[in-house]
Design an enzyme around this catalytic site. Structure first.
Site, PDB file in Angstrom:
ATOM      1  N   ALA A 125      77.688 137.836  63.154  1.00  0.00           N
ATOM      2  CA  ALA A 125      78.638 138.947  63.041  1.00  0.00           C
ATOM      3  C   ALA A 125      79.996 138.408  62.625  1.00  0.00           C
ATOM      4  O   ALA A 125      80.744 137.867  63.447  1.00  0.00           O
ATOM      5  CB  ALA A 125      78.745 139.694  64.375  1.00  0.00           C
ATOM      6  N   GLU A 128      84.295 142.813  59.751  1.00  0.00           N
ATOM      7  CA  GLU A 128      84.834 143.893  60.580  1.00  0.00           C
ATOM      8  C   GLU A 128      85.269 145.052  59.696  1.00  0.00           C
ATOM      9  O   GLU A 128      85.553 144.857  58.514  1.00  0.00           O
ATOM     10  CB  GLU A 128      86.020 143.387  61.405  1.00  0.00           C
ATOM     11  CG  GLU A 128      85.650 142.294  62.382  1.00  0.00           C
ATOM     12  CD  GLU A 128      86.829 141.856  63.248  1.00  0.00           C
ATOM     13  OE1 GLU A 128      87.924 142.460  63.116  1.00  0.00           O
ATOM     14  OE2 GLU A 128      86.654 140.930  64.044  1.00  0.00           O
ATOM     15  N   GLY A 130      87.341 147.275  57.618  1.00  0.00           N
ATOM     16  CA  GLY A 130      88.652 147.125  57.005  1.00  0.00           C
ATOM     17  C   GLY A 130      89.020 145.721  56.589  1.00  0.00           C
ATOM     18  O   GLY A 130      90.056 145.525  55.942  1.00  0.00           O
ATOM     19  N   GLU A 248      74.438 129.379  51.610  1.00  0.00           N
ATOM     20  CA  GLU A 248      74.279 130.833  51.613  1.00  0.00           C
ATOM     21  C   GLU A 248      74.322 131.375  50.188  1.00  0.00           C
ATOM     22  O   GLU A 248      73.506 132.224  49.803  1.00  0.00           O
ATOM     23  CB  GLU A 248      75.386 131.473  52.446  1.00  0.00           C
ATOM     24  CG  GLU A 248      75.312 132.990  52.498  1.00  0.00           C
ATOM     25  CD  GLU A 248      76.431 133.616  53.326  1.00  0.00           C
ATOM     26  OE1 GLU A 248      76.580 134.855  53.256  1.00  0.00           O
ATOM     27  OE2 GLU A 248      77.157 132.868  54.016  1.00  0.00           O
ATOM     28  N   ARG A 249      75.257 130.877  49.390  1.00  0.00           N
ATOM     29  CA  ARG A 249      75.390 131.374  48.017  1.00  0.00           C
ATOM     30  C   ARG A 249      74.241 130.896  47.131  1.00  0.00           C
ATOM     31  O   ARG A 249      73.818 131.610  46.224  1.00  0.00           O
ATOM     32  CB  ARG A 249      76.756 130.956  47.463  1.00  0.00           C
ATOM     33  CG  ARG A 249      77.868 131.754  48.119  1.00  0.00           C
ATOM     34  CD  ARG A 249      79.242 131.197  47.928  1.00  0.00           C
ATOM     35  NE  ARG A 249      80.211 132.078  48.599  1.00  0.00           N
ATOM     36  CZ  ARG A 249      81.467 131.730  48.886  1.00  0.00           C
ATOM     37  NH1 ARG A 249      81.904 130.513  48.573  1.00  0.00           N
ATOM     38  NH2 ARG A 249      82.263 132.589  49.492  1.00  0.00           N
ATOM     39  N   GLN A 342      64.791 150.514  32.474  1.00  0.00           N
ATOM     40  CA  GLN A 342      64.849 151.416  31.326  1.00  0.00           C
ATOM     41  C   GLN A 342      63.502 151.485  30.601  1.00  0.00           C
ATOM     42  O   GLN A 342      63.095 152.551  30.129  1.00  0.00           O
ATOM     43  CB  GLN A 342      65.939 150.950  30.355  1.00  0.00           C
ATOM     44  CG  GLN A 342      66.227 151.914  29.222  1.00  0.00           C
ATOM     45  CD  GLN A 342      66.993 153.154  29.661  1.00  0.00           C
ATOM     46  OE1 GLN A 342      67.539 153.190  30.766  1.00  0.00           O
ATOM     47  NE2 GLN A 342      67.017 154.171  28.816  1.00  0.00           N
ATOM     48  N   LEU A 343      62.803 150.376  30.557  1.00  0.00           N
ATOM     49  CA  LEU A 343      61.492 150.357  29.896  1.00  0.00           C
ATOM     50  C   LEU A 343      60.463 151.190  30.643  1.00  0.00           C
ATOM     51  O   LEU A 343      59.451 151.589  30.064  1.00  0.00           O
ATOM     52  CB  LEU A 343      60.993 148.921  29.759  1.00  0.00           C
ATOM     53  CG  LEU A 343      61.718 148.042  28.735  1.00  0.00           C
ATOM     54  CD1 LEU A 343      61.168 146.621  28.784  1.00  0.00           C
ATOM     55  CD2 LEU A 343      61.594 148.615  27.330  1.00  0.00           C
TER      56      LEU A 343
END
Length: 385
Positions: A125, A128, A130, A248-249, A342-343
């Site tokens: 966690a 938050e 905002g 993580e990335r 789209q196909l």
């Protein structure tokens, strides 16, 4: 081109995983997506199969593998089948590195066997309401008791993947206010037991995609957290969080590539089956050119991902490298998957076709783990700009 990034052990794992997904996930995944979560007993099943213990040392019940490539195979196989394992990716790819790197020996002995079995599911966690990507702006606080035995935690978190079913949550909070010189100072990680008094799961958030993964709001009202459940040193957590960001990335980049490869596969199968004006959709030059472009894009993404996987296993993946891989793959995936949808024509907009799920799922890859704009800033800074 033949991939060289995986060895025989990796491919044996892929074969086992593909069979498991076909028999135990695909038949039920539609129900899971409609319910907004996977059943808790499925996590126990993943524990039985050893999925959660791949990177956990043997002394705690795991397989002791250090390579991230097994995680990549899991991501690829789920995308190939158009399914997911719910919030468990956070359990293994995000939470585990913190437990291994910053947990004490006592904490590892206490938590990791249950982590491996799936009896204790975890979430993290950070975000938050905002604050978004501004982690230094968090307002959740934890105050140490007068006797030094526990913290009193108060605050709110949002967008918590796996939060509705987690047994223990790594909560990032302020144990000291920021200083004028360093807004990032004073942040601490507490491993909070979800059964604690004052801990509450709020709204289960309805998302555009990733619908089988539960995402929730969490709140903490005077939650007592034993000091023994603090992860790492007090006030140093911002550095811990940035330390795990390259992996993580990288995981997000793998996901974007895998989803794109799956999209091309689904589109290829569809245009061979669908007829328009008495002809296969695959026979039109536009179809051939679109899929050729998409295939070339997927090949480029695969090359970037494979190079990054090798660099990560060698301990050489930098923050800028990971940002570059994430930016390239996630931005390109959006275009590839859009063209593959789209196909499909109107059927591509129907959720019964897996391309629709991929279209919705991939959108968040340009947001979580750091937005594309943040990735560009990291890359530019590495260039001295």
């Amino acid at each position: 081109m033949r991939r060289t990034v995986f060895n025989e052990d990796h491919e044996a794992f892929r074969t086992t995983l593909r069979e498991f997904i076909a028999s135990e996930v695909v038949p039920h995944f539609g129900d899971w997506a409609r319910e907004g979560r996977v059943p808790r007993e499925f996590y126990a099943r993943l524990g039985e199969l050893g999925i959660f213990g791949i990177q956990v040392p043997e002394e705690y019940g795991g397989a002791g593998e250090s390579s991230f490539k097994f995680n990549a195979i899991l991501t690829e196989e789920c995308a190939r089948a158009g399914v997911s394992f719910g919030g468990s990716s956070v359990h293994t790819a995000l939470c585990l590195p913190y437990l291994l790197a910053y947990g004490t020996e006592e904490q590892k002995k206490r938590w990791l066997p249950e982590f491996v079995s799936g009896r204790m599911m975890t979430a993290i966690a950070m975000t938050e309401p905002g604050t978004g990507s501004d982690l230094a702006g968090m307002r959740t606080t934890a105050t140490l008791s007068a006797d030094g035995g526990h913290y009193v935690l108060n605050g709110t978190k949002t967008f918590i993947t796996g939060g509705a079913q987690a047994d223990r949550v790594l909560v990032c909070c302020r144990t000291a206010p920021p200083t004028p010189e360093d807004r990032r100072a004073g942040i601490t990680i507490l491993a909070v037991d979800a059964r604690s008094e004052g801990y509450a799961v709020g709204r289960k958030l309805e998302k555009l995609g990733l619908r089988a993964s539960d995402t929730a709001e969490l709140s903490f009202t005077d939650v007592r957290v034993p000091v023994e459940d603090r992860l790492g040193e007090e006030g140093l957590a911002f550095g811990y969080l940035t330390h795990n960001l390259p992996q993580e990335r990288l995981g997000i980049a793998v996901s974007a590539y895998a989803q794109s490869a799956a999209a091309v596969r689904f589109a290829h199968e569809y245009v061979r089956e669908r007829t328009v004006f008495g002809k296969e959709v695959a026979s039109f030059q536009n179809t051939k050119f679109v899929l050729a472009d998409c295939k070339a894009d997927v090949d480029a993404m695969q090359a970037v991902v494979d190079r990054a996987l090798d660099a990560h296993d060698a301990g050489e993946l930098t923050a800028a490298d990971a940002a570059s891989a994430k930016l390239f793959t996630t931005e390109l995936a959006a275009r590839v998957i859009d063209r593959c949808l789209q196909l499909h024509g109107g059927y591509g907009y129907m959720l019964e076709y897996p391309i629709a799920g991929l279209y919705a799922d991939t959108r968040v890859t340009r947001i979580y783990g750091g937005t594309s704009e943040v990735m560009r800033s990291i890359i530019a800074k590495s260039m001295g700009l």
